[in-house]
Write a protein that holds these residues in place. Structure first.
Motif, PDB file in Angstrom:
ATOM      1  N   HIS A   1     -21.491-130.203   7.321  1.00 39.47           N
ATOM      2  CA  HIS A   1     -22.899-130.571   7.537  1.00 39.47           C
ATOM      3  C   HIS A   1     -23.775-129.350   7.283  1.00 39.47           C
ATOM      4  O   HIS A   1     -23.339-128.219   7.480  1.00 39.47           O
ATOM      5  CB  HIS A   1     -23.118-131.071   8.961  1.00 39.47           C
ATOM      6  CG  HIS A   1     -22.654-132.482   9.159  1.00 39.47           C
ATOM      7  ND1 HIS A   1     -23.195-133.319  10.088  1.00 39.47           N
ATOM      8  CD2 HIS A   1     -21.701-133.216   8.533  1.00 39.47           C
ATOM      9  CE1 HIS A   1     -22.607-134.497  10.033  1.00 39.47           C
ATOM     10  NE2 HIS A   1     -21.678-134.460   9.109  1.00 39.47           N
TER      11      HIS A   1
ATOM     12  N   HIS B   1     -25.070-134.544   6.048  1.00 35.98           N
ATOM     13  CA  HIS B   1     -23.711-134.455   5.543  1.00 35.98           C
ATOM     14  C   HIS B   1     -23.715-133.832   4.146  1.00 35.98           C
ATOM     15  O   HIS B   1     -24.555-134.165   3.330  1.00 35.98           O
ATOM     16  CB  HIS B   1     -23.111-135.859   5.517  1.00 35.98           C
ATOM     17  CG  HIS B   1     -21.681-135.880   5.160  1.00 35.98           C
ATOM     18  ND1 HIS B   1     -20.690-135.559   6.058  1.00 35.98           N
ATOM     19  CD2 HIS B   1     -21.067-136.163   4.007  1.00 35.98           C
ATOM     20  CE1 HIS B   1     -19.521-135.658   5.453  1.00 35.98           C
ATOM     21  NE2 HIS B   1     -19.721-136.028   4.211  1.00 35.98           N
TER      22      HIS B   1
ATOM     23  N   HIS C   1     -15.037-131.623   6.277  1.00 35.48           N
ATOM     24  CA  HIS C   1     -16.216-132.373   6.717  1.00 35.48           C
ATOM     25  C   HIS C   1     -17.301-131.338   7.028  1.00 35.48           C
ATOM     26  O   HIS C   1     -17.186-130.584   7.987  1.00 35.48           O
ATOM     27  CB  HIS C   1     -15.863-133.190   7.951  1.00 35.48           C
ATOM     28  CG  HIS C   1     -16.953-134.114   8.385  1.00 35.48           C
ATOM     29  ND1 HIS C   1     -16.835-134.943   9.458  1.00 35.48           N
ATOM     30  CD2 HIS C   1     -18.195-134.341   7.891  1.00 35.48           C
ATOM     31  CE1 HIS C   1     -17.947-135.630   9.612  1.00 35.48           C
ATOM     32  NE2 HIS C   1     -18.805-135.276   8.668  1.00 35.48           N
TER      33      HIS C   1
ATOM     34  N   GLU D   1     -18.947-140.898   4.590  1.00 36.04           N
ATOM     35  CA  GLU D   1     -18.050-139.754   4.548  1.00 36.04           C
ATOM     36  C   GLU D   1     -17.239-139.751   3.267  1.00 36.04           C
ATOM     37  O   GLU D   1     -16.640-138.815   2.902  1.00 36.04           O
ATOM     38  CB  GLU D   1     -17.124-139.737   5.769  1.00 36.04           C
ATOM     39  CG  GLU D   1     -17.845-139.777   7.107  1.00 36.04           C
ATOM     40  CD  GLU D   1     -18.741-138.580   7.367  1.00 36.04           C
ATOM     41  OE1 GLU D   1     -18.605-137.566   6.650  1.00 36.04           O
ATOM     42  OE2 GLU D   1     -19.582-138.646   8.257  1.00 36.04           O
TER      43      GLU D   1
HETATM   44 ZN   LIG Z   1     -20.683-135.986   8.142  1.00 37.07          ZN
END
Ligand SMILES: [Zn+2]
Length: 84
Positions: A25, A36, A23, A84
């Protein structure tokens, strides 16, 4: 564009607390663009990797709008899945 990517890898068993898998950013050096990260190519940069052994979650309990908000959990879950 030049900037910084910050991310974590979360084990599947902690999905929900965070997003399982990678994940990432991004924030541009001039702080005018970010969000993101879905994919990227690095021309050059520095990679730093380290373990995370704790998670500190804080809530805005002084904010009355937050305290009395009616959250639609199903809608939130759907939005997170899309993003996501
Ligand atoms: Zn994110």
């Amino acid at each position: 564009i030049s900037g910084t990517i910050v991310g974590i890898w979360t084990p599947e068993m902690f999905h929900g607390v965070s997003v399982a898998g990678y994940h990432l950013h991004f924030i541009s050096d001039d702080l005018s663009f970010g969000g993101h990260v879905m994919d990227f190519i690095i021309d050059n940069g520095i990679v730093e990797i380290g373990p995370v052994d704790q998670l500190d979650q804080r809530f805005p309990v002084q904010d009355r709008q937050y305290l009395f908000a009616k959250f639609n959990v199903d809608e939130m879950r759907e939005d997170i899945t899309k993003a996501e």
